[in-house]
Write a protein that holds these residues in place. Structure first.
Motif, mmCIF file in Angstrom:
data_model
loop_
_atom_site.group_PDB
_atom_site.id
_atom_site.type_symbol
_atom_site.label_atom_id
_atom_site.label_comp_id
_atom_site.label_asym_id
_atom_site.label_seq_id
_atom_site.Cartn_x
_atom_site.Cartn_y
_atom_site.Cartn_z
ATOM 1 N N ALA A 1 0.841 -1.203 0.000
ATOM 2 C CA ALA A 1 0.000 0.000 0.000
ATOM 3 C C ALA A 1 0.875 1.252 0.000
ATOM 4 O O ALA A 1 0.598 2.215 -0.734
ATOM 5 C CB ALA A 1 -0.937 -0.017 1.205
ATOM 6 N N ASP A 2 1.935 1.245 0.796
ATOM 7 C CA ASP A 2 2.867 2.373 0.806
ATOM 8 C C ASP A 2 3.517 2.555 -0.567
ATOM 9 O O ASP A 2 3.709 3.678 -1.035
ATOM 10 C CB ASP A 2 3.958 2.182 1.861
ATOM 11 C CG ASP A 2 3.449 2.346 3.285
ATOM 12 O OD1 ASP A 2 2.341 2.905 3.467
ATOM 13 O OD2 ASP A 2 4.158 1.902 4.211
ATOM 14 N N MET A 3 3.852 1.444 -1.219
ATOM 15 C CA MET A 3 4.488 1.507 -2.536
ATOM 16 C C MET A 3 3.604 2.200 -3.570
ATOM 17 O O MET A 3 4.093 2.973 -4.385
ATOM 18 C CB MET A 3 4.823 0.096 -3.046
ATOM 19 C CG MET A 3 5.947 -0.581 -2.349
ATOM 20 S SD MET A 3 6.139 -2.266 -3.014
ATOM 21 C CE MET A 3 7.394 -2.911 -1.941
ATOM 22 N N VAL A 4 2.312 1.901 -3.552
ATOM 23 C CA VAL A 4 1.405 2.471 -4.557
ATOM 24 C C VAL A 4 0.760 3.771 -4.096
ATOM 25 O O VAL A 4 0.028 4.405 -4.858
ATOM 26 C CB VAL A 4 0.321 1.467 -5.007
ATOM 27 C CG1 VAL A 4 0.931 0.271 -5.696
ATOM 28 C CG2 VAL A 4 -0.578 1.051 -3.875
ATOM 29 N N GLY A 5 1.016 4.174 -2.858
ATOM 30 C CA GLY A 5 0.497 5.442 -2.359
ATOM 31 C C GLY A 5 -0.985 5.418 -2.035
ATOM 32 O O GLY A 5 -1.695 6.383 -2.287
ATOM 33 N N ALA A 6 -1.433 4.307 -1.490
ATOM 34 C CA ALA A 6 -2.842 4.175 -1.116
ATOM 35 C C ALA A 6 -2.922 3.513 0.256
ATOM 36 O O ALA A 6 -1.939 2.973 0.749
ATOM 37 C CB ALA A 6 -3.588 3.344 -2.149
ATOM 38 N N SER A 7 -4.108 3.547 0.840
ATOM 39 C CA SER A 7 -4.270 2.891 2.134
ATOM 40 C C SER A 7 -4.372 1.373 1.944
ATOM 41 O O SER A 7 -4.698 0.895 0.858
ATOM 42 C CB SER A 7 -5.535 3.397 2.838
ATOM 43 O OG SER A 7 -6.687 2.918 2.169
ATOM 44 N N ARG A 8 -4.088 0.655 3.012
ATOM 45 C CA ARG A 8 -4.159 -0.809 2.963
ATOM 46 C C ARG A 8 -5.573 -1.292 2.624
ATOM 47 O O ARG A 8 -5.738 -2.168 1.770
ATOM 48 C CB ARG A 8 -3.650 -1.405 4.285
ATOM 49 C CG ARG A 8 -3.286 -2.855 4.196
ATOM 50 C CD ARG A 8 -2.566 -3.319 5.453
ATOM 51 N NE ARG A 8 -3.308 -3.128 6.673
ATOM 52 C CZ ARG A 8 -4.228 -3.958 7.144
ATOM 53 N NH1 ARG A 8 -4.507 -5.064 6.502
ATOM 54 N NH2 ARG A 8 -4.852 -3.715 8.266
ATOM 55 N N PRO A 9 -6.635 -0.727 3.224
ATOM 56 C CA PRO A 9 -7.987 -1.175 2.854
ATOM 57 C C PRO A 9 -8.320 -0.903 1.384
ATOM 58 O O PRO A 9 -8.968 -1.710 0.721
ATOM 59 C CB PRO A 9 -8.909 -0.378 3.785
ATOM 60 C CG PRO A 9 -8.053 -0.012 4.953
ATOM 61 C CD PRO A 9 -6.675 0.180 4.390
ATOM 62 N N THR A 10 -7.847 0.234 0.875
ATOM 63 C CA THR A 10 -8.100 0.560 -0.530
ATOM 64 C C THR A 10 -7.424 -0.456 -1.443
ATOM 65 O O THR A 10 -8.044 -0.973 -2.388
ATOM 66 C CB THR A 10 -7.596 1.989 -0.850
ATOM 67 O OG1 THR A 10 -8.353 2.914 -0.079
ATOM 68 C CG2 THR A 10 -7.729 2.309 -2.322
ATOM 69 N N VAL A 11 -6.176 -0.760 -1.154
ATOM 70 C CA VAL A 11 -5.456 -1.742 -1.972
ATOM 71 C C VAL A 11 -6.137 -3.109 -1.865
ATOM 72 O O VAL A 11 -6.230 -3.843 -2.849
ATOM 73 C CB VAL A 11 -3.958 -1.814 -1.587
ATOM 74 C CG1 VAL A 11 -3.260 -2.963 -2.299
ATOM 75 C CG2 VAL A 11 -3.269 -0.495 -1.920
#
Length: 129
Positions: free
Chosen positions: A76-86
């Motif tokens: 999630a950090d790699m793609v710049g989104a939150s864990r729930p979103t990913v």
């Protein structure tokens, strides 16, 4: 007794070399997979105007996380989104807006290329068996 010890040493050396070769082979396989993924990511064109269910985006996200060997939080950090979103992306329940998709794919291309470079360098630097 001496022959037995010598045989044990030979066996241990042989096992060590086999494991080392297996590691190099696995790294080579992973390197090839990362390069193929990078190529596919570079040519990925999101379907214009499509929001919501997108199986191809979900499969790309899942494959990336697997090959990068990243935890959910790391990915999630790699793609710049939150864990729930990913998590929703990975399950195919949602996908980002086309601009968000483009941003995530762009980040992943850079990360995948960097990881491939690190593995390639590691393989080159390993002494031969």
């Amino acid at each position: 007794m001496i022959n037995s010890e010598r045989d044990d040493k030979r066996m241990a050396t042989h096992t060590f070399l086999e494991k080392k070769q297996d590691t190099i082979t696995l790294e080579g396989d992973r390197l090839r997979a990362l390069k193929q993924l990078s190529s596919r990511l570079s040519t990925y064109v999101p379907r214009s105007g499509h929001l919501g269910w997108d199986d191809s985006f979900a499969s790309i996200i899942n494959e990336c996380q697997t090959l990068l060997e990243a935890s959910d939080t790391e990915f999630a950090d790699m793609v710049g989104a939150s864990r729930p979103t990913v998590g929703r992306w990975k399950s195919g329940k949602t996908s980002p807006h086309p601009l968000g998709r483009e941003s995530a794919i762009s980040r992943l291309v850079k990360i995948v290329d960097k990881r491939a470079h690190v593995i390639e360098k590691s393989i080159r630097e390993k002494p031969s068996a």
